[in-house]
Design a protein around this motif. Structure first.
Motif, PDB file in Angstrom:
ATOM      1  N   TYR A 186       0.783  -1.241   0.000  1.00  0.00           N
ATOM      2  CA  TYR A 186       0.000   0.000   0.000  1.00  0.00           C
ATOM      3  C   TYR A 186       0.812   1.288   0.000  1.00  0.00           C
ATOM      4  CZ  TYR A 186      -3.708  -3.283   0.808  1.00  0.00           C
ATOM      5  OH  TYR A 186      -4.579  -4.334   0.666  1.00  0.00           O
ATOM      6  N   ARG A 187       2.146   1.188   0.067  1.00  0.00           N
ATOM      7  CA  ARG A 187       2.933   2.414  -0.090  1.00  0.00           C
ATOM      8  C   ARG A 187       2.866   2.874  -1.549  1.00  0.00           C
ATOM      9  NH1 ARG A 187       7.912  -1.018   1.071  1.00  0.00           N
ATOM     10  NH2 ARG A 187       7.797  -0.083   3.143  1.00  0.00           N
ATOM     11  N   ASN A 188       3.319   4.066  -1.782  1.00  0.00           N
ATOM     12  CA  ASN A 188       3.322   4.672  -3.121  1.00  0.00           C
ATOM     13  C   ASN A 188       1.908   4.963  -3.620  1.00  0.00           C
ATOM     14  OD1 ASN A 188       6.168   4.581  -3.125  1.00  0.00           O
ATOM     15  ND2 ASN A 188       6.143   2.480  -3.862  1.00  0.00           N
ATOM     16  N   GLU A 189       1.490   4.388  -4.755  1.00  0.00           N
ATOM     17  CA  GLU A 189       0.258   4.832  -5.413  1.00  0.00           C
ATOM     18  C   GLU A 189      -1.017   4.646  -4.586  1.00  0.00           C
ATOM     19  OE1 GLU A 189       2.557   2.973  -6.860  1.00  0.00           O
ATOM     20  OE2 GLU A 189       3.343   4.237  -8.488  1.00  0.00           O
ATOM     21  N   PRO A 190      -1.261   3.489  -3.954  1.00  0.00           N
ATOM     22  CA  PRO A 190      -2.483   3.378  -3.150  1.00  0.00           C
ATOM     23  C   PRO A 190      -2.530   4.412  -2.027  1.00  0.00           C
ATOM     24  CG  PRO A 190      -1.580   1.207  -3.587  1.00  0.00           C
ATOM     25  CD  PRO A 190      -0.553   2.195  -4.044  1.00  0.00           C
ATOM     26  N   TYR A 191      -1.378   4.624  -1.381  1.00  0.00           N
ATOM     27  CA  TYR A 191      -1.306   5.627  -0.326  1.00  0.00           C
ATOM     28  C   TYR A 191      -1.602   7.017  -0.887  1.00  0.00           C
ATOM     29  CZ  TYR A 191       0.505   8.518   3.465  1.00  0.00           C
ATOM     30  OH  TYR A 191       0.626   9.456   4.461  1.00  0.00           O
ATOM     31  N   THR A 192      -0.996   7.332  -2.017  1.00  0.00           N
ATOM     32  CA  THR A 192      -1.157   8.657  -2.610  1.00  0.00           C
ATOM     33  C   THR A 192      -2.621   8.937  -2.930  1.00  0.00           C
ATOM     34  OG1 THR A 192       1.083   8.597  -3.531  1.00  0.00           O
ATOM     35  CG2 THR A 192      -0.472  10.150  -4.527  1.00  0.00           C
ATOM     36  N   LEU A 193      -3.348   7.935  -3.421  1.00  0.00           N
ATOM     37  CA  LEU A 193      -4.753   8.133  -3.740  1.00  0.00           C
ATOM     38  C   LEU A 193      -5.565   8.513  -2.502  1.00  0.00           C
ATOM     39  CD1 LEU A 193      -5.333   5.168  -6.236  1.00  0.00           C
ATOM     40  CD2 LEU A 193      -5.540   7.603  -6.776  1.00  0.00           C
ATOM     41  N   LYS A 195      -4.329   9.723   0.434  1.00  0.00           N
ATOM     42  CA  LYS A 195      -3.474  10.425   1.395  1.00  0.00           C
ATOM     43  C   LYS A 195      -4.199  11.507   2.188  1.00  0.00           C
ATOM     44  CE  LYS A 195      -1.536  13.809  -1.856  1.00  0.00           C
ATOM     45  NZ  LYS A 195      -0.283  14.326  -2.454  1.00  0.00           N
ATOM     46  N   ASN A 196      -5.140  12.226   1.596  1.00  0.00           N
ATOM     47  CA  ASN A 196      -5.798  13.303   2.344  1.00  0.00           C
ATOM     48  C   ASN A 196      -6.587  12.755   3.529  1.00  0.00           C
ATOM     49  OD1 ASN A 196      -4.761  15.278   0.667  1.00  0.00           O
ATOM     50  ND2 ASN A 196      -6.542  15.328  -0.666  1.00  0.00           N
ATOM     51  N   LYS A 296     -10.294  -0.624   4.394  1.00  0.00           N
ATOM     52  CA  LYS A 296     -11.145  -1.057   3.286  1.00  0.00           C
ATOM     53  C   LYS A 296     -10.913  -0.189   2.051  1.00  0.00           C
ATOM     54  CE  LYS A 296     -13.931  -4.133   5.459  1.00  0.00           C
ATOM     55  NZ  LYS A 296     -14.175  -5.530   5.012  1.00  0.00           N
ATOM     56  N   CYS A 297     -10.772   1.103   2.278  1.00  0.00           N
ATOM     57  CA  CYS A 297     -10.679   2.036   1.153  1.00  0.00           C
ATOM     58  C   CYS A 297      -9.316   1.999   0.480  1.00  0.00           C
ATOM     59  CB  CYS A 297     -11.021   3.445   1.612  1.00  0.00           C
ATOM     60  SG  CYS A 297     -12.770   3.632   2.040  1.00  0.00           S
ATOM     61  N   ILE A 298      -8.240   1.784   1.253  1.00  0.00           N
ATOM     62  CA  ILE A 298      -6.936   1.711   0.604  1.00  0.00           C
ATOM     63  C   ILE A 298      -6.796   0.400  -0.174  1.00  0.00           C
ATOM     64  CG2 ILE A 298      -5.547   0.636   2.451  1.00  0.00           C
ATOM     65  CD1 ILE A 298      -3.392   2.787   1.805  1.00  0.00           C
ATOM     66  N   GLU A 299      -7.481  -0.639   0.292  1.00  0.00           N
ATOM     67  CA  GLU A 299      -7.534  -1.885  -0.488  1.00  0.00           C
ATOM     68  C   GLU A 299      -8.224  -1.644  -1.827  1.00  0.00           C
ATOM     69  OE1 GLU A 299      -9.527  -4.596   2.090  1.00  0.00           O
ATOM     70  OE2 GLU A 299      -7.831  -4.775   3.485  1.00  0.00           O
ATOM     71  N   ALA A 303      -6.690  -1.925  -5.743  1.00  0.00           N
ATOM     72  CA  ALA A 303      -7.352  -2.713  -6.795  1.00  0.00           C
ATOM     73  C   ALA A 303      -7.682  -1.849  -8.008  1.00  0.00           C
ATOM     74  CB  ALA A 303      -8.625  -3.359  -6.240  1.00  0.00           C
ATOM     75  N   GLU A 304      -8.199  -0.660  -7.774  1.00  0.00           N
ATOM     76  CA  GLU A 304      -8.566   0.216  -8.892  1.00  0.00           C
ATOM     77  C   GLU A 304      -7.323   0.731  -9.616  1.00  0.00           C
ATOM     78  OE1 GLU A 304     -11.481   0.422  -9.997  1.00  0.00           O
ATOM     79  OE2 GLU A 304     -12.564  -0.462  -8.308  1.00  0.00           O
TER      80      GLU A 304
END
Length: 339
Positions: A186-193, A195-196, A296-299, A303-304
């Protein structure tokens, strides 16, 4: 170009030795270190040569000695070599400030600090505990012109760090493997999505005041699951959180009622100045609810992203909300949620 040898170090607060097996990535290691051997020891002592009060809850005391769980990284970066510049009197000069190359070193600190904060935030979502930093120390050693040796120190200091909460972040052996996989996933792109929302949650964890922390967790949930400027937030958020986290009808109804209660407590505190219902227990319960929602949301973000590397958080959020609208309708029709 000039090679700069960099050492990054600092105490990871409120954790135990189990964290030494966490893989933070990017070349960082975690070790249990005696206080007397810390290269930055003087920076964490007060004027009377006593340990700063900020670090008291993070001590590990064994056989009369004080230890800390510490982060460390050795790195090499390159910077442009400074050159003399023409001064007002027509001569070429190079000041001490020029030699220190502060403007070229700071971006490294900023980038590493941001990365480390992201890893801490991911750990805070993975499991409860007051893990984090008060200070991160950066030491740069380099030589200019073959004969000017420099040693530059920077410190990233966290003014708002909650140093009072003493809940330690600990991991069992099975949890350690899961935690390392979590960080990797979950680091990098999933986190960035996400992050707020994650930053809002983490800001809530930093609060000493119970009511303020409660407010930040509620805001994080609203940011994640509701449209902007949504009217009737209380009922909609209660429906969506219970649909997302509840399993059986009983669990769904319990989560739904808790969320309604939490909203009432928040309203009483925010609008009436009455925070008597917000105790440590209620704060911890809302923290855990928010943590599970963010999981749940970072998962979903991961996936997206795997399906569409160009996807934005706004698009992921719309997909999550659309699914929740459908789920809430089904739960209402089944009687699990009030119509």
């Amino acid at each position: 170009m000039v090679d700069v040898n960099v050492t990054v170090s600092g105490i990871i607060m409120c954790c135990d030795e189990s964290v030494c097996n966490v893989n933070l990535g990017r070349g960082y290691t975690i070790e249990k270190c005696p206080l007397d051997e810390l290269p930055f020891k003087n920076a964490i002592m007060d004027g009377r040569n006593n340990l700063s009060i900020d670090y008291l809850t993070s001590r590990i005391i064994e056989d009369g000695k004080i230890y800390f769980i510490c982060l460390k990284k050795m790195d090499t970066i390159q910077i442009e070599e400074p050159h003399p510049h023409l001064s007002a009197d027509g001569t070429y000069r190079m000041s001490n400030i020029d030699c220190m190359c502060e403007d070229q070193l700071k971006p490294y600190m900023d980038g590493e600090t941001q990365y480390l904060n992201e890893q801490i935030n991911l750990l805070r979502i993975f499991k409860a505990g007051n893990i984090g930093f008060r200070d991160i120390f950066f030491n740069y050693k380099f030589t200019i012109g073959g004969f000017i040796s420099n040693s530059v120190n920077h410190t990233s200091y966290y003014q708002t760090r909650n140093t009072l909460a003493n809940e330690r972040f600990t991991l069992s052996v099975p949890e350690t493997a899961l935690c390392n996989q979590w960080l990797c996933d979950y680091r990098n792109e999933p986190y960035t999505l996400l992050k707020n929302s994650i930053h809002e949650f983490s800001w809530g964890l930093e609060q000493v005041d119970l009511a303020t922390g409660f407010e930040q967790y509620t805001t994080a949930l609203e940011m994640t699951l509701l449209p902007q400027n949504q009217q009737g937030k209380k009922q909609m958020l209660a429906n969506r959180v219970s649909a997302l986290l509840g399993g059986t009808s009983q669990e769904i109804q319990q989560v739904h009622q808790k969320m309604l209660n939490f909203y009432r407590f928040r309203s009483e505190s925010l609008h009436d100045g009455n925070g008597s219902n917000i105790t440590d227990t209620e704060l911890k319960e809302l923290e855990n609810v928010t943590r599970e929602v963010l999981k749940k949301c970072i998962e979903r973000c991961k996936a997206e992203y795997q399906s569409n590397h160009a996807i934005t958080w706004a698009e992921v959020k719309n997909l999550i909300m659309s699914d929740l609208v459908t789920q809430v309708t089904l739960l209402k029709n089944s009687g699990a949620l009030p119509a």
